[in-house]
Design a protein around this motif. Structure first.
Motif, mmCIF file in Angstrom:
data_model
loop_
_atom_site.group_PDB
_atom_site.id
_atom_site.type_symbol
_atom_site.label_atom_id
_atom_site.label_comp_id
_atom_site.label_asym_id
_atom_site.label_seq_id
_atom_site.Cartn_x
_atom_site.Cartn_y
_atom_site.Cartn_z
ATOM 1 N N PRO A 1 0.834 -1.196 0.000
ATOM 2 C CA PRO A 1 0.000 0.000 0.000
ATOM 3 C C PRO A 1 0.872 1.250 0.000
ATOM 4 N N ILE A 2 0.262 2.386 -0.291
ATOM 5 C CA ILE A 2 1.046 3.619 -0.339
ATOM 6 C C ILE A 2 0.656 4.618 0.731
ATOM 7 N N LEU A 3 -0.534 4.472 1.308
ATOM 8 C CA LEU A 3 -1.025 5.424 2.289
ATOM 9 C C LEU A 3 -0.020 5.599 3.429
ATOM 10 N N GLY A 4 0.415 6.828 3.636
ATOM 11 C CA GLY A 4 1.366 7.128 4.706
ATOM 12 C C GLY A 4 2.805 6.782 4.386
ATOM 13 N N LYS A 5 3.092 6.392 3.150
ATOM 14 C CA LYS A 5 4.437 5.939 2.804
ATOM 15 C C LYS A 5 5.134 6.840 1.783
ATOM 16 N N SER A 6 4.756 8.104 1.746
ATOM 17 C CA SER A 6 5.361 9.030 0.776
ATOM 18 C C SER A 6 6.875 9.012 0.850
ATOM 19 N N LEU A 7 7.407 9.242 2.026
ATOM 20 C CA LEU A 7 8.859 9.348 2.181
ATOM 21 C C LEU A 7 9.569 8.055 1.789
ATOM 22 N N GLU A 8 9.006 6.929 2.161
ATOM 23 C CA GLU A 8 9.583 5.632 1.799
ATOM 24 C C GLU A 8 9.621 5.445 0.276
ATOM 25 N N ILE A 9 8.552 5.810 -0.405
ATOM 26 C CA ILE A 9 8.479 5.666 -1.856
ATOM 27 C C ILE A 9 9.437 6.637 -2.543
ATOM 28 N N ILE A 10 9.443 7.886 -2.089
ATOM 29 C CA ILE A 10 10.355 8.893 -2.657
ATOM 30 C C ILE A 10 11.799 8.427 -2.532
ATOM 31 N N ASN A 11 12.168 7.971 -1.355
ATOM 32 C CA ASN A 11 13.539 7.495 -1.140
ATOM 33 C C ASN A 11 13.866 6.278 -1.993
ATOM 34 N N ALA A 12 12.936 5.352 -2.094
ATOM 35 C CA ALA A 12 13.176 4.162 -2.914
ATOM 36 C C ALA A 12 13.413 4.553 -4.372
ATOM 37 N N MET A 13 12.639 5.499 -4.865
ATOM 38 C CA MET A 13 12.813 5.922 -6.251
ATOM 39 C C MET A 13 14.117 6.669 -6.449
ATOM 40 N N LEU A 14 14.376 7.659 -5.608
ATOM 41 C CA LEU A 14 15.560 8.502 -5.798
ATOM 42 C C LEU A 14 16.871 7.771 -5.532
ATOM 43 N N HIS A 15 16.801 6.705 -4.739
ATOM 44 C CA HIS A 15 18.016 5.929 -4.468
ATOM 45 C C HIS A 15 18.179 4.736 -5.408
ATOM 46 N N HIS A 16 17.182 4.503 -6.256
ATOM 47 C CA HIS A 16 17.317 3.424 -7.231
ATOM 48 C C HIS A 16 18.424 3.801 -8.208
ATOM 49 N N LYS A 17 19.240 2.852 -8.593
ATOM 50 C CA LYS A 17 20.418 3.147 -9.419
ATOM 51 C C LYS A 17 20.079 3.876 -10.716
ATOM 52 N N GLU A 18 18.886 3.649 -11.256
ATOM 53 C CA GLU A 18 18.498 4.304 -12.505
ATOM 54 C C GLU A 18 18.373 5.816 -12.352
ATOM 55 N N LEU A 19 17.990 6.275 -11.178
ATOM 56 C CA LEU A 19 17.861 7.710 -10.947
ATOM 57 C C LEU A 19 19.058 8.273 -10.188
ATOM 58 N N ALA A 20 19.570 7.498 -9.264
ATOM 59 C CA ALA A 20 20.679 7.987 -8.433
ATOM 60 C C ALA A 20 21.961 8.197 -9.230
ATOM 61 N N SER A 21 22.061 7.570 -10.378
ATOM 62 C CA SER A 21 23.308 7.643 -11.152
ATOM 63 C C SER A 21 23.343 8.771 -12.184
ATOM 64 N N VAL A 22 22.268 9.550 -12.285
ATOM 65 C CA VAL A 22 22.259 10.623 -13.278
ATOM 66 C C VAL A 22 23.086 11.801 -12.782
ATOM 67 N N GLU A 23 23.422 12.701 -13.712
ATOM 68 C CA GLU A 23 24.223 13.869 -13.337
ATOM 69 C C GLU A 23 23.456 14.745 -12.348
ATOM 70 N N GLU A 24 24.196 15.541 -11.604
ATOM 71 C CA GLU A 24 23.636 16.306 -10.496
ATOM 72 C C GLU A 24 22.504 17.250 -10.904
ATOM 73 N N ALA A 25 22.666 17.971 -12.008
ATOM 74 C CA ALA A 25 21.626 18.920 -12.431
ATOM 75 C C ALA A 25 20.299 18.201 -12.711
ATOM 76 N N LEU A 26 20.366 17.057 -13.362
ATOM 77 C CA LEU A 26 19.159 16.281 -13.640
ATOM 78 C C LEU A 26 18.594 15.687 -12.349
ATOM 79 N N TYR A 27 19.458 15.207 -11.485
ATOM 80 C CA TYR A 27 19.008 14.634 -10.213
ATOM 81 C C TYR A 27 18.234 15.677 -9.402
ATOM 82 N N ASN A 28 18.715 16.907 -9.416
ATOM 83 C CA ASN A 28 18.035 17.966 -8.677
ATOM 84 C C ASN A 28 16.624 18.202 -9.218
ATOM 85 N N LYS A 29 16.441 18.129 -10.522
ATOM 86 C CA LYS A 29 15.103 18.226 -11.112
ATOM 87 C C LYS A 29 14.247 17.038 -10.682
#
Length: 135
Positions: free
Chosen positions: A8-36
């Motif tokens: 479920p997602i209810l109440g798990k915003s931070l967990e989902i955001i962190n999982a996405m942003l720390h996934h290698k597909e997103l975490a490995s992009v250049e800094e300017a793109l990561y900030n977007k």
């Protein structure tokens, strides 16, 4: 293509955001793109978690991440109430902060950060696709 499923997602915003942003597909992009990506992922996940499922039932969020040589594309899918964020009127930023209605500014930031953005409601799902040019 990478597929992520959250339920479920209810109440798990931070967990989902962190999982996405720390996934290698997103975490490995250049800094300017990561900030977007940080702004976009935070805003969209928070909105989906908080507003897509007002009854709190059967909540899910599916995310697809695709890279090619020129673009990074993220597709958000949820089965919540139909909502096209691209149809929102832009917030009136000329008003003083204490007179502005709540809402709308985050979606405007998402639209500004993305190179392309598209919405459709199909097969009972909200589908928001956002692409960013790689530099």
């Amino acid at each position: 293509m990478i597929r992520l499923h959250f339920q479920p997602i209810l109440g798990k915003s931070l967990e989902i955001i962190n999982a996405m942003l720390h996934h290698k597909e997103l975490a490995s992009v250049e800094e300017a793109l990561y900030n977007k990506l940080y702004v976009v992922v935070d805003e969209l996940v928070t909105n989906i978690v908080n507003y897509a499922y007002p009854d709190g039932k059967n909540d899910y969020l599916d995310v697809e991440i695709k890279h090619d040589e020129e673009l990074l594309t993220i597709r958000f899918r949820d089965g919540g109430i139909p909502f096209n964020p691209l149809e929102l009127a832009p917030p009136d930023i000329s008003l003083p902060m204490n007179q502005r209605p709540i809402g709308g500014l985050g979606i405007r930031l998402v639209i500004q950060k993305a190179d392309t953005i598209a919405y459709e409601y199909t097969d009972g799902e909200n589908v928001l696709t956002i692409s960013f040019k790689k530099q």
